[in-house]
Design an enzyme around this catalytic site. Structure first.
Site, PDB file in Angstrom:
ATOM      1  N   LYS A 161       0.820  -1.218   0.000  1.00  0.00           N
ATOM      2  CA  LYS A 161       0.000   0.000   0.000  1.00  0.00           C
ATOM      3  C   LYS A 161       0.857   1.274   0.000  1.00  0.00           C
ATOM      4  CE  LYS A 161      -3.968  -2.115   2.375  1.00  0.00           C
ATOM      5  NZ  LYS A 161      -4.918  -1.999   3.500  1.00  0.00           N
ATOM      6  N   TYR A 186     -12.941  -2.958  -2.800  1.00  0.00           N
ATOM      7  CA  TYR A 186     -13.441  -2.769  -1.434  1.00  0.00           C
ATOM      8  C   TYR A 186     -14.963  -2.681  -1.407  1.00  0.00           C
ATOM      9  CZ  TYR A 186      -8.687  -1.947   0.359  1.00  0.00           C
ATOM     10  OH  TYR A 186      -7.367  -2.079   0.742  1.00  0.00           O
ATOM     11  N   GLU A 236      -9.685 -11.448  -7.118  1.00  0.00           N
ATOM     12  CA  GLU A 236      -8.769 -10.309  -6.982  1.00  0.00           C
ATOM     13  C   GLU A 236      -7.572 -10.421  -7.933  1.00  0.00           C
ATOM     14  OE1 GLU A 236      -7.833  -9.885  -2.815  1.00  0.00           O
ATOM     15  OE2 GLU A 236      -9.855  -9.185  -2.336  1.00  0.00           O
TER      16      GLU A 236
HETATM   17  P1  IDP Z   1      -8.070  -6.532   5.698  1.00  0.00           P
HETATM   18  O1  IDP Z   1      -7.217  -5.612   4.847  1.00  0.00           O
HETATM   19  O2  IDP Z   1      -7.331  -6.991   6.925  1.00  0.00           O
HETATM   20  O3  IDP Z   1      -8.661  -7.660   4.917  1.00  0.00           O
HETATM   21  P2  IDP Z   1     -10.687  -5.227   5.616  1.00  0.00           P
HETATM   22  O4  IDP Z   1     -11.715  -5.272   6.687  1.00  0.00           O
HETATM   23  O5  IDP Z   1     -10.945  -5.962   4.348  1.00  0.00           O
HETATM   24  O6  IDP Z   1      -9.299  -5.661   6.272  1.00  0.00           O
HETATM   25  O7  IDP Z   1     -10.463  -3.694   5.276  1.00  0.00           O
HETATM   26  C1  IDP Z   1      -9.756  -3.294   4.135  1.00  0.00           C
HETATM   27  C2  IDP Z   1      -8.862  -2.117   4.501  1.00  0.00           C
HETATM   28  O8  IDP Z   1      -9.681  -0.999   4.894  1.00  0.00           O
HETATM   29  C3  IDP Z   1      -7.963  -2.373   5.692  1.00  0.00           C
HETATM   30  O9  IDP Z   1      -6.793  -3.075   5.347  1.00  0.00           O
HETATM   31  C4  IDP Z   1      -7.676  -0.974   6.165  1.00  0.00           C
HETATM   32  O10 IDP Z   1      -6.696  -0.341   5.351  1.00  0.00           O
HETATM   33  C5  IDP Z   1      -9.016  -0.278   5.911  1.00  0.00           C
HETATM   34  N1  IDP Z   1      -9.901  -0.297   7.106  1.00  0.00           N
HETATM   35  C6  IDP Z   1     -10.624  -1.335   7.577  1.00  0.00           C
HETATM   36  N2  IDP Z   1     -11.326  -0.987   8.669  1.00  0.00           N
HETATM   37  C7  IDP Z   1     -11.025   0.312   8.909  1.00  0.00           C
HETATM   38  C8  IDP Z   1     -11.415   1.243   9.910  1.00  0.00           C
HETATM   39  O11 IDP Z   1     -12.217   0.934  10.837  1.00  0.00           O
HETATM   40  N3  IDP Z   1     -10.890   2.482   9.829  1.00  0.00           N
HETATM   41  C9  IDP Z   1     -10.034   2.863   8.850  1.00  0.00           C
HETATM   42  N4  IDP Z   1      -9.632   2.022   7.874  1.00  0.00           N
HETATM   43  C10 IDP Z   1     -10.114   0.740   7.903  1.00  0.00           C
END
Ligand code: IDP
Ligand code: MG
Length: 210
Positions: free
Chosen positions: A66, A106, A183
């Protein structure tokens, strides 16, 4: 006795079932003692079974390094952790993400209040997209990355060792074999992915795992 019922089957029907199973077992034992047949089983059946098992367990998964990792100069550190783990790089490129690809990637988060900030973050610089290959690679890579909130991620994981943020958590990894297939196809054209035998395959995996 023919016609006597035992749980829906007649005695005669039970006898046919038992006889069929028993004779199949005897035939099997007989065949195994015949050298020609044994060789054939070894030459044809075993490689087939092995290729079949291999095709089920060999997985490809998507990684995104990222923008926070790019800005912090951690691209090499992160890629080298995957290499050191023994994962094979099937594809790798730098790309600028736009809102269209982020909305698809996303889709489970587009209604979250933090989503606009996530969009901005993920498009702040180009990212490195990687397709990693290995046996049960999807789970292995997720474990290596650690949980979403870097502050809570276990030491030894990429997020646990290198990050302090929920959003700026350095790396994306596919979370299931199904989403990995989607993906990888979203980020890579088929001609951008490579299959090759690695020089270290024989020491990364044991004989019976390859
Ligand atoms: P993951 O990347 O561990 O699979 P996901 O829930 O799929 O987690 O979320 C995708 C991305 O969105 C995360 O990696 C993070 O960068 C961001 N994200 C997830 N939840 C939050 C939050 O509560 N606040 C801010 N960013 C978040
Ligand atoms: Mg996710």
């Amino acid at each position: 006795m023919v016609g006597d019922q035992v749980e829906g089957y007649s005695i005669y029907q039970w006898w046919v079932i038992v006889y069929t199973i028993f004779s199949a077992f005897c035939d099997h034992q007989f065949l195994l003692t015949k050298r020609g047949i044994t060789d054939k089983l070894q030459r044809v059946f075993w490689p087939f079974l092995r290729t079949f098992t291999r095709s089920i367990l060999l997985e490809r998964t998507l990684i995104l390094i990222k923008p926070d990792a790019i800005q912090r100069g951690l691209m090499g550190e992160i890629a080298s952790r995957f290499e050191a783990k023994g994962l094979k790089i099937a594809g790798c490129k730098m790309m600028q993400l736009d809102n269209a690809i982020l909305d698809a990637h996303y889709v489970h988060l587009t209604d979250k209040p933090f989503y606009p900030r996530l969009q901005e973050f993920m498009s702040a610089t180009p990212v490195i997209a990687m397709c990693l290959e290995g046996f049960e690679a999807v789970d292995a890579v997720r474990e290596l990355c650690g949980v979403t909130n870097s502050r809570k991620a276990a030491p030894g994981t990429i997020r646990g060792d290198l990050g302090m943020s929920m959003q700026c958590n350095l790396v994306h990894a596919s979370d299931s074999t199904e989403s990995a297939v989607d993906e990888v196809a979203r980020f890579f054209q088929p001609n951008e992915l490579y299959s090759y035998s690695g020089a270290l395959d024989t020491v990364v995996y044991a004989d019976d795992e390859r």
